[in-house]
Design a protein around this motif. Structure first.
Motif, PDB file in Angstrom:
ATOM      1  N   ALA A   1     156.405  65.215 -41.093  1.00 30.47           N
ATOM      2  CA  ALA A   1     154.983  64.881 -40.920  1.00 30.47           C
ATOM      3  C   ALA A   1     154.444  64.212 -42.186  1.00 30.47           C
ATOM      4  CB  ALA A   1     154.177  66.130 -40.576  1.00 30.47           C
ATOM      5  N   LEU A   2     154.853  64.685 -43.358  1.00 30.14           N
ATOM      6  CA  LEU A   2     154.428  64.048 -44.612  1.00 30.14           C
ATOM      7  C   LEU A   2     154.945  62.616 -44.693  1.00 30.14           C
ATOM      8  CD1 LEU A   2     154.876  67.026 -47.095  1.00 30.14           C
ATOM      9  CD2 LEU A   2     152.738  65.809 -46.626  1.00 30.14           C
ATOM     10  N   ASP A   3     156.204  62.413 -44.295  1.00 29.48           N
ATOM     11  CA  ASP A   3     156.781  61.065 -44.301  1.00 29.48           C
ATOM     12  C   ASP A   3     156.020  60.145 -43.348  1.00 29.48           C
ATOM     13  OD1 ASP A   3     158.726  61.724 -46.181  1.00 29.48           O
ATOM     14  OD2 ASP A   3     160.216  62.247 -44.654  1.00 29.48           O
ATOM     15  N   CYS A   4     155.674  60.647 -42.179  1.00 28.17           N
ATOM     16  CA  CYS A   4     154.932  59.855 -41.207  1.00 28.17           C
ATOM     17  C   CYS A   4     153.543  59.514 -41.749  1.00 28.17           C
ATOM     18  CB  CYS A   4     154.825  60.610 -39.891  1.00 28.17           C
ATOM     19  SG  CYS A   4     153.976  59.683 -38.611  1.00 28.17           S
ATOM     20  N   ALA A   5     152.865  60.481 -42.339  1.00 23.31           N
ATOM     21  CA  ALA A   5     151.525  60.248 -42.889  1.00 23.31           C
ATOM     22  C   ALA A   5     151.565  59.181 -43.983  1.00 23.31           C
ATOM     23  CB  ALA A   5     150.946  61.553 -43.435  1.00 23.31           C
ATOM     24  N   LYS A   6     152.612  59.186 -44.790  1.00 25.66           N
ATOM     25  CA  LYS A   6     152.742  58.172 -45.841  1.00 25.66           C
ATOM     26  C   LYS A   6     152.773  56.769 -45.256  1.00 25.66           C
ATOM     27  CE  LYS A   6     156.103  58.603 -48.688  1.00 25.66           C
ATOM     28  NZ  LYS A   6     157.317  58.980 -49.430  1.00 25.66           N
ATOM     29  N   GLN A   7     153.323  56.638 -44.073  1.00 29.66           N
ATOM     30  CA  GLN A   7     153.430  55.323 -43.458  1.00 29.66           C
ATOM     31  C   GLN A   7     152.132  54.886 -42.777  1.00 29.66           C
ATOM     32  OE1 GLN A   7     156.959  54.851 -41.140  1.00 29.66           O
ATOM     33  NE2 GLN A   7     158.135  56.107 -42.552  1.00 29.66           N
TER      34      GLN A   7
END
Length: 172
Positions: free
Chosen positions: A32-38
């Motif tokens: 979820a953190l990786d997705c939010a970064k994008q």
């Protein structure tokens, strides 16, 4: 080329607003953190939020145990988020009995424009007994909530980029 433009347009939707990512120390939380970064051009707008449910109030001399446990939880959260620190993502620990209420309250407090959260995909008796934090957040949050479906073992190779490319279609 169309996917690239759609992805850039989506990133700008959330560039100037806080994004909250509730984490529970699972691999899904990091996804979820990786997705939010994008989804944002500025990762410093992202806050990883962990909700800690405290034990019942203890009388002295045992109250020091509560403080030690809370400090250990905070250390664990910061260690879990360490790799995201260089991107400017903040890690916050809030205390409360109901994770969904705390997530919604924190999002309102900071004026979040988006909540990105994982779902473990519990079904049947587990869902009935434990419930779904994501479901309650979706129901009560005043901002959009992006719930990432839990990955089965055979789909664990899916990269966050693939998810971010499908978001413009969801938002359209």
């Amino acid at each position: 080329m169309h996917n690239l433009y759609a992805r850039i347009r989506t990133m700008h939707l959330f560039s100037n607003c806080p994004i909250i990512v509730p984490i529970d120390m699972s691999p899904e939380g990091k996804r979820a953190l990786d997705c939010a970064k994008q989804l944002t051009a500025d990762a410093s707008n992202i806050t990883a939020l962990h909700i800690y449910a405290p034990a019942p109030t203890l009388d002295p001399p045992y109250s020091c145990v509560y403080r030690e446990v809370q400090e250990a939880v905070e250390r664990h959260v910061y260690y879990y988020c360490k790799e995201y620190e260089r991107d400017g993502i903040k890690a916050i620990v809030e205390t409360g009995q109901s994770p969904s209420d705390c997530i919604v309250r924190y999002a309102e407090k900071v004026g979040a424009g988006l909540i990105v959260m994982p779902s473990h995909g519990r079904t049947g008796m587990n869902h009935m007994l434990i419930g779904s934090v994501a479901e309650r957040v979706v129901r009560h949050a005043r901002c959009p909530v992006l719930v990432l479906r839990g990955l089965s073992k055979e789909k664990s190779h899916v990269q966050p980029v693939e998810m971010a490319e499908s978001i413009p279609a969801i938002l359209a």
